[in-house]
Design a protein around this motif. Structure first.
Motif, mmCIF file in Angstrom:
data_model
loop_
_atom_site.group_PDB
_atom_site.id
_atom_site.type_symbol
_atom_site.label_atom_id
_atom_site.label_comp_id
_atom_site.label_asym_id
_atom_site.label_seq_id
_atom_site.Cartn_x
_atom_site.Cartn_y
_atom_site.Cartn_z
ATOM 1 N N VAL A 84 0.793 -1.211 -0.083
ATOM 2 C CA VAL A 84 0.009 -0.046 -0.376
ATOM 3 C C VAL A 84 0.594 1.234 -0.335
ATOM 4 O O VAL A 84 2.143 1.788 0.997
ATOM 5 N N PRO A 85 1.015 1.499 -1.479
ATOM 6 C CA PRO A 85 1.837 3.313 -1.256
ATOM 7 C C PRO A 85 1.681 4.000 -0.286
ATOM 8 O O PRO A 85 3.071 4.503 0.004
ATOM 9 N N GLU A 86 0.768 4.324 -0.268
ATOM 10 C CA GLU A 86 -0.222 5.918 0.269
ATOM 11 C C GLU A 86 0.125 5.371 1.852
ATOM 12 O O GLU A 86 -0.907 5.167 2.146
ATOM 13 N N ALA B 299 -1.548 7.970 3.631
ATOM 14 C CA ALA B 299 -2.485 7.707 4.027
ATOM 15 C C ALA B 299 -3.612 6.408 4.194
ATOM 16 O O ALA B 299 -5.026 6.710 5.128
ATOM 17 N N THR B 300 -3.708 5.840 3.246
ATOM 18 C CA THR B 300 -4.112 5.049 2.926
ATOM 19 C C THR B 300 -4.025 3.731 3.618
ATOM 20 O O THR B 300 -5.180 3.208 4.798
ATOM 21 N N GLN C 12 -2.935 3.971 6.745
ATOM 22 C CA GLN C 12 -3.767 4.780 8.340
ATOM 23 C C GLN C 12 -5.202 4.619 8.302
ATOM 24 O O GLN C 12 -5.992 4.033 9.483
ATOM 25 N N LEU C 13 -5.599 4.750 7.012
ATOM 26 C CA LEU C 13 -7.376 4.088 7.301
ATOM 27 C C LEU C 13 -7.363 3.170 7.142
ATOM 28 O O LEU C 13 -8.555 2.037 7.860
ATOM 29 N N GLN D 47 -7.050 2.385 10.775
ATOM 30 C CA GLN D 47 -8.475 1.796 11.825
ATOM 31 C C GLN D 47 -9.590 1.493 10.841
ATOM 32 O O GLN D 47 -10.378 1.397 12.231
ATOM 33 N N SER D 48 -9.837 1.600 9.914
ATOM 34 C CA SER D 48 -10.982 0.332 9.500
ATOM 35 C C SER D 48 -11.351 -1.157 9.886
ATOM 36 O O SER D 48 -11.887 -1.471 9.567
ATOM 37 N N GLY D 49 -10.091 -1.880 9.846
ATOM 38 C CA GLY D 49 -9.511 -3.229 10.512
ATOM 39 C C GLY D 49 -9.263 -3.557 8.718
ATOM 40 O O GLY D 49 -9.459 -4.948 8.984
ATOM 41 N N THR D 50 -8.760 -2.830 8.117
ATOM 42 C CA THR D 50 -8.680 -4.052 6.651
ATOM 43 C C THR D 50 -7.340 -4.062 6.521
ATOM 44 O O THR D 50 -7.004 -5.402 6.862
ATOM 45 N N TYR D 51 -6.591 -3.141 7.235
ATOM 46 C CA TYR D 51 -5.708 -3.732 8.109
ATOM 47 C C TYR D 51 -4.777 -4.046 9.503
ATOM 48 O O TYR D 51 -5.545 -2.978 9.847
ATOM 49 N N LYS E 183 -8.572 2.085 18.488
ATOM 50 C CA LYS E 183 -8.667 0.380 18.774
ATOM 51 C C LYS E 183 -7.110 0.291 18.132
ATOM 52 O O LYS E 183 -7.064 -0.355 17.229
#
Lengths: 493, 321
Positions: A210-212, A214-215, A217-218, A221-225, A244
């Motif tokens: 995931v190069p970005e 902000a991506t 970080q989000l 926070q959303s639990g994708t990672y 979280k």
């Protein structure tokens, strides 16, 4: 009766251990470039190979040398012979047991010039590697203080798989290679035959590229990672308030630096190199570029508490722009002294540091032009000595001899500065056979030599931040950036 | 214009195609090799302890020690036989790396184009009919903002916005449509917004311009004088004619959309073709860079050729010119 059966069934359902696929989703910034652990040495590759491979020894999170594929070892009185007892029950991911022949072949492969391994220079003192029953006996031509820690980087590979290692890793670690989808992810499965019974707890790892920032970080926070290794200080600060997410921090061995080419004007003059040290205000740099989460450092990382001198011992570490100008004038230069600083553009932290240093140097008699470069171009100029000065991030070593030897000794493997100081070369030779106390004194001398007039202006040792979701248990960050510790990690239900 | 005309146009296009293919292959071959730093340097990373001899050994392993002309000749010969080479890092044929990515990029670009087109028509009409009033000025101003905002910035701002407003929403990552259609659409919302907004801005301005032009025509005055409602005049009589130039600009948008998807895929970590190309360049994966640039260019040329041929079929004036 039916009711009782239903209750029993219900209880047994609740009591039954919850078997879930526990794949740790990791978000990392760069794709690995080749997975051969003896050749590909970039941070991006080592992150992944550190979970797949093991050496005879390993470095734990407190920077101690601990047993890995060697169960234990004995060192001879003269410090030249090492006997390693091979661990029983260790298997390669292809199902074959690890033998002494594999150890011998792996050492030979790293030392073979045809392999082109960057680690070869660490094992030049090895004169023989032989098997003796289930032991491997290594003989050196001279005692080597960092030998055991260096062995951690020489991972053991099965000779029958070396042709494909860059693409399909086969190791002995807690996780085995499953799939590589370029620039998307690399997935690993748990190694069911791992020698340490009960480990790993996870059923797999997935390294999402995931190069970005902000991506990442989000996604966390959303639990994708569930994990983001090597966060920058800004993101770590932003995540610190979240319930979280946990942010684990450890002193980074890597340090930011300004490298100076001593074979070219103006940095061929020691006084000009000292002037840069006076020009830089490290405390201000730590606040401005690291949000306060770093420590100013000298030639050795403060993490090496036994060896590193406190920075207060270096007189040139006291910011003094007037002194800097004075040194430049007495070196016969007219102010401002024009300097081009190559900057490793792929790391935001380095770019931030370079901008602060530029502003500081410009107030102290220099006129600095930043040349922010793409990674490939930067490395090429770096290796070719094609620079006046550069700003970068270097991975430090955990042993002073290893680090000083390759970086500052005459002809050292990463001495791109063309630096040469006979007294330092001699001190390193003497240090290898000296007593612990003697070594310490010699290295203190080396640090004083290097701090103010050396080819590297050591700036700051940052903090290595790793963010994990709150349900990730048992993770301890390792200052070497190795993720071998993931074998002990689990996800709480 | 008969069948021979179409056939001639096709043959001419095929000839041009091979010239373009050759030119692009030479250019992409040279460009990626002229960038300083090669695969070996990237693999070793900064600060690796290697000697020039070790680097030479690694270059030989990757076939980078051959003269460039030989490397190109070898590559071109194989390419003509349908073998575009193997990826340096995974060892798989490059086509196997590229084909699974096409669907992702196609979904992203087509959805963005569809969203932009559907919204641009009413917005354009609104601007044209509300000419020189505040609605017109507001939308025109917004469209300028939309045109000038770079996609990567917009994408990052969307991410931060979602992180602040709905941190638990599952809007990241990639799920194939076949596996989970809802999850797939949910995760493509943000990328589509980032990619579609500039297209929407541009298309709505095209729509406005052509609508303004049509509204000046005599037959609109006639329609009005017949006593038709303004909605019927605009929606039935004007729109049909105004939409033609609008359709033409779709073709131009294809190039923009692909360029934009490279950026958007990077920001949102989508496993598309643009991401693959960018990664291949950063990692100096020469065969993959060459093959993907070549295929992308050829598909553009083919699309454009098809559009030209279709024009010739639809509008005889074009083939006579």
């Amino acid at each position: 009766m039916k009711l009782a059966a239903a209750v029993v069934l219900g209880v047994s359902l609740i009591a039954a251990p919850v078997v879930r696929a526990q794949v740790l989703e990791i978000a990392t910034d760069q794709s690995p470039v080749g997975l051969d652990p003896h050749v590909a040495t970039s941070f991006a590759t080592q992150l992944i190979t550190s979970t797949v491979y093991e050496g005879l020894t390993a470095i734990d999170s407190a920077l101690r040398v601990v047993p890995a594929l060697a169960q234990s070892w004995k060192v001879s009185e003269d410090g030249k012979t090492y006997r390693f007892m091979l661990r029983e029950g260790a298997m390669f991911h292809n199902g074959r047991a690890v033998t002494t022949a594999d150890v011998i072949a792996s050492v030979a492969r790293v030392r073979d010039p045809k392999t082109g391994s960057p680690y070869a220079s660490r094992f030049t003192s090895v004169t023989s590697v032989v098997a003796d029953g289930n032991d491997v006996v290594v003989t050196l031509d001279q005692p080597s203080a960092p030998f055991l820690s260096q062995l951690a980087s020489l991972v053991i590979v099965p000779p029958e798989a070396v042709g494909e290692l860059a693409r399909r890793p086969v190791g002995t670690g807690a996780f085995k290679f499953h799939e590589w989808v370029p620039d998307t992810y690399i997935s690993l499965d748990a190694n069911a035959a791992y020698w340490e019974k009960g480990l790993p707890h996870l059923t797999g790892l997935k390294f999402n590229i995931v190069p970005e920032a902000a991506t990442r970080q989000l996604g966390l926070q959303s639990g994708t990672y569930r994990m983001v290794p090597s966060l920058d200080a800004a993101t770590a600060t932003a995540l610190a308030g979240s319930t979280k997410v946990k942010v684990a921090a450890t002193q980074d061995l890597a340090y930011s630096l300004i490298g100076l080419n001593v074979s070219k004007a103006p940095f061929d003059k020691p006084g000009v190199r000292e002037a840069v040290n006076f020009a830089v205000d490290r405390a201000q740099l730590v606040q401005a570029a690291y949000f306060g989460r770093a420590v100013p450092g000298g030639p050795l990382s403060p993490a090496l508490a036994d060896w590193a001198l406190p920075v207060s011992d270096f007189p040139c570490y006291k910011p003094d722009p007037a002194q800097s100008k004075k040194l430049l004038t007495s070196a016969g230069l007219t102010l401002p002294v024009k300097v081009t600083l190559n900057v490793l553009g792929s790391l935001q932290q380095v770019v931030d540091v370079a901008q602060v240093v530029q502003a500081q140097m410009n107030k102290a008699g220099f006129e600095v032009t930043l040349n922010v470069q793409e990674q490939g171009k930067f490395i090429q100029d770096w290796r070719g000595g094609n620079f006046e000065a550069f700003a970068s991030l270097n991975g430090g070593g955990i042993d002073p001899d290893d680090y000083f030897g390759r970086t500052f000794a005459t002809g050292g493997a990463t001495n791109v500065y063309k630096f040469s100081l006979p007294a330092l070369d001699q001190a390193l030779v003497d240090g290898r056979s000296a007593s612990e106390v003697g070594r310490k004194m010699l290295y203190e001398e080396v640090q004083r030599d290097l701090a103010c007039n050396g080819p590297v202006v050591h700036l700051a040792y940052g903090t290595l931040f790793t963010a994990v979701r709150a349900d990730v248990q048992g993770f301890t960050p390792n200052p070497t950036r190795s993720l071998r510790g993931l074998r002990e990690v689990s996800i709480s239900p | 214009m008969g069948h021979t005309g179409v056939l001639n146009a096709l043959t001419r296009r095929l000839g041009e195609l091979s010239v373009v293919a050759f030119g692009v292959s030479v250019l992409s071959f040279l460009m990626i090799r002229l960038i300083p730093g090669d695969a070996v340097q990237i693999m070793l990373g900064a600060n690796a302890e290697v000697t020039p001899a070790q680097i030479a050994a690694l270059r030989a392993k990757l076939g980078l020690d051959q003269p460039m002309v030989l490397q190109y000749g070898d590559w071109a010969w194989r390419a003509l036989h349908g073998d575009l080479g193997t990826s340096v890092w995974t060892g798989r044929p490059v086509l196997e790396e590229i084909l699974p990515r096409v669907g992702v990029t196609a979904e992203l670009t087509l959805l963005s184009l569809a969203v932009a087109a559907v919204l641009a028509v009413p917005l354009g009409c609104l601007m044209a009919t509300a000419r020189r009033r505040s609605a017109d000025y507001t939308i025109r101003l917004l469209s300028i903002v939309g045109l000038t905002l770079p996609s990567f910035w917009l994408g990052t701002m969307l991410l931060y916005g979602v992180a602040a407003l709905a941190p638990d929403a599952q809007l990241l990552g990639w799920v194939p449509f076949g596996e989970d259609p809802l999850g797939n659409l949910q995760r493509i919302i943000l990328p589509v917004i980032a990619l579609a907004l500039p297209v929407l801005a541009s298309l709505s301005r095209v729509m406005r311009a052509s609508m303004v032009e049509v509204m000046r025509q005599d037959y609109i005055r006639t329609a009005r004088s017949k006593g038709l409602s303004e909605g019927s005049v605009v929606g039935v009589h004007a729109l049909r004619n105004a939409v033609l130039p609008f359709m033409t600009s779709f073709g131009i948008m294809a190039g923009y959309l692909f360029g934009g998807s490279v950026v958007v895929e990077q920001v949102f970590a989508l496993p598309g073709l643009g991401r693959l190309m960018l990664g291949a360049i950063a990692e100096r994966n020469y065969p993959l860079v060459q093959a993907s640039i070549l295929l992308a260019t050829l598909s553009f040329v083919v699309i454009n050729a098809l559009v030209d041929v279709l024009y010739a079929v639809v509008d005889p004036r074009i083939s006579r010119a």
